[in-house]
Design an enzyme around this catalytic site. Structure first.
Site, PDB file in Angstrom:
ATOM      1  CG  HIS A 180      -0.731  -7.269  15.799  1.00  0.00           C
ATOM      2  ND1 HIS A 180       0.000  -8.379  16.168  1.00  0.00           N
ATOM      3  CD2 HIS A 180      -0.838  -6.497  16.914  1.00  0.00           C
ATOM      4  CE1 HIS A 180       0.298  -8.293  17.462  1.00  0.00           C
ATOM      5  NE2 HIS A 180      -0.181  -7.149  17.930  1.00  0.00           N
ATOM      6  CB  SER A 221       2.705  -3.016 -16.538  1.00  0.00           C
ATOM      7  OG  SER A 221       2.269  -4.100 -17.332  1.00  0.00           O
ATOM      8  CE  LYS A 262       0.432  -2.817 -11.574  1.00  0.00           C
ATOM      9  NZ  LYS A 262       0.903  -4.162 -11.766  1.00  0.00           N
ATOM     10  CD  GLU A 278       7.676  -4.125  -6.381  1.00  0.00           C
ATOM     11  OE1 GLU A 278       7.054  -5.194  -6.450  1.00  0.00           O
ATOM     12  OE2 GLU A 278       7.730  -3.322  -7.328  1.00  0.00           O
TER      13      GLU A 278
END
Ligand code: ARG
Length: 469
Positions: free
Chosen positions: A162, A283, A289, A296
């Site tokens: 969880h 970025s 970044k 992804e």
């Protein structure tokens, strides 16, 4: 007769040519040209079979095979030839080219056969090769997991359920969990390949072949181990494609889960992994970044694969038995899924192999004493307390610690004894991340010894698989 009205495969009974838009709409050559090598292989086998039933003479077979060789060579060397063809589909393309080479002899090859069985046969051969290509990619990925598990064998990880800290495990155990999932995908690929491994040739359009061709010889010529057993089923059946898309969907779903784990692990909150530059991007605005785009995109592209499985189910639902033109919709999406999964596996393998694990961060997180609460209950169980009671007693310890606003292992021995006299002096010293992990030494558990066995077993399986053709 050496003349035909036009070079369509079916023009005889038509007065008018098809509407131009409809003609483009029904044309499948732009994508089914990918089946050309299989079509040519089937044509070769069929030519030989026709000699067996005296439709082609020995010399006609020789000419046909030589012409097919030429067509295969030219289509590899001259992509413009394919791109500029007006053929309706791959079957039409080869017949046209054959007639250009041989004249009317080229019109004989289609004796006793139908595009309905041809397309099913070509597509089965494609799926068998496609499964082998993906299998190689999967094995490389599983090898990358094994490499990382061996290199990081003893590092602890705060195991979660969880998304909450649960029990400590080894990072290598986590990596091998993924390796196991991908090993199951190998089995699914094999199942899909077995499902495709039956040759429809001899099924005709639906009824079977009126010439006594040797179906088994054609099948074995093409590398099939079986022939299909009902001609009507053979031209209707796309279960092998569903099985294959199910296998690809399984791989994509496992990749997506892996991707989610790594996206989280790369976040500042976890900082368990250092993403490889080679598989990350930055970025345009924020100079600091480093984004986990490889993971992804792996997660994101999964939808394309599972959607193809459902698209084919939807196409098949409600189709009458037999060949229907709807079935032409099976190929394009499966081809796209094939290319996508092949690339997804290669990207995942590269990204995984170059990922660095931060032992400091992993150890700190795994040292959260809450992760040892179950081991604390097990301590009481070993002293004869029924587990449910032991669970309650440890719960009381945690509540007391919360009341006193301190970590539970800083409670005094008086505090512990008040809750249960079974908490001995050896209680706290007996609890540690290492001993919690070491105690899970059942087969399949997270103890180092069990993980070593799991790695050795998987490596053995991989070696055996790599020996198989
Ligand atoms: N292009 C067709 C397909 O992919 C080949 C079979 C066509 N058969 C027919 N009777 N029109 O399914």
């Amino acid at each position: 007769m050496t003349e035909r009205k036009d070079d369509r495969l079916w023009g005889g009974r038509f007065d008018k040519a098809p509407d131009a838009l409809f003609d483009a709409f029904q044309n499948s050559f732009a994508f089914d040209c990918r089946l050309l090598p299989y079509e040519i292989a089937v044509d070769r086998a069929w030519a030989k079979a026709l000699q067996g039933v005296h439709i082609l003479t020995e010399s006609e077979v020789r000419q046909t095979l030589a012409a097919l060789d030429k067509i295969a060579e030219r289509s590899e060397a001259d992509p413009v030839w394919l791109a500029s063809s007006s053929a309706e589909d791959v079957h039409h393309f080869v017949e046209k080219a054959l007639v250009e080479e041989l004249g009317p002899v080229g019109w004989k090859l289609h004796t006793g056969r139908s595009r309905n069985e041809l397309v099913a046969t070509d597509f089965r051969l494609f799926v068998i090769d496609a499964a082998a290509e993906i299998r190689a990619g999967l094995i490389a990925l599983i090898r990358a997991f094994v490499m990382q598990a061996k290199a990081n064998l003893k590092i602890p990880l705060a195991g979660m359920t969880h998304m909450q800290h649960a029990q400590p495990i080894l990072l290598s155990h986590f990596l091998m969990a993924h390796a196991q999932a991908f090993s199951r995908d190998l089995t699914r690929l094999q199942n899909a390949s077995t499902s495709a491994d039956a040759c429809p040739m001899g099924s005709g359009a639906l009824a079977g072949c009126a010439f006594a061709i040797d179906r088994k010889a054609i099948a074995s010529d093409l590398g099939f181990s079986r022939i299909t057993s009902n001609s009507l089923d053979a031209v209707s059946n796309r279960d092998f494609a569903l099985d294959y898309l199910f296998a690809l969907s399984g791989i994509a779903t496992h990749l997506s889960r892996l991707a989610e784990d790594f996206v989280l692990f790369a976040s500042q909150e976890f900082s368990y992994v250092i993403l490889p530059d080679e598989y990350s991007t930055g970025s345009s605005l924020m100079p600091q970044k480093k984004n986990p785009d490889s993971w992804e995109l792996l997660r994101g592209k999964t939808g394309r694969i599972t959607s193809v499985l459902f698209a084919l189910f939807t196409t098949l639902k409600g189709l009458p038995t037999s060949y229907q033109r709807d079935l032409q919709e099976d190929k394009e999406a499966l081809f796209a899924a094939q290319d996508q999964v092949r690339d997804m596996l290669a990207v995942a393998t590269g990204a995984l192999a170059l990922t660095k694990f931060r032992e400091d961060r992993l150890r700190t997180a795994a040292s959260n004493p809450a992760l040892l609460a179950t081991d604390a209950a097990d301590y009481l169980v070993r002293r004869g307390i029924p587990f449910r009671q032991a669970h309650d007693l440890v719960g009381q310890v945690l509540r007391e610690a919360e009341k006193q606003s301190k970590p539970w292992f800083q409670l005094s021995s008086t505090d512990f004894r008040k809750i249960s006299p079974h908490f001995g002096d050896d209680f706290l010293p007996s609890l540690s991340v290492d001993s919690a992990i070491a105690s899970k030494s059942v087969p399949g558990g997270t103890a180092e010894e069990s993980v070593r066995v799991a790695i050795a077993q998987l490596e053995q399986n991989l070696e055996q698989l790599e020996k198989q053709p």
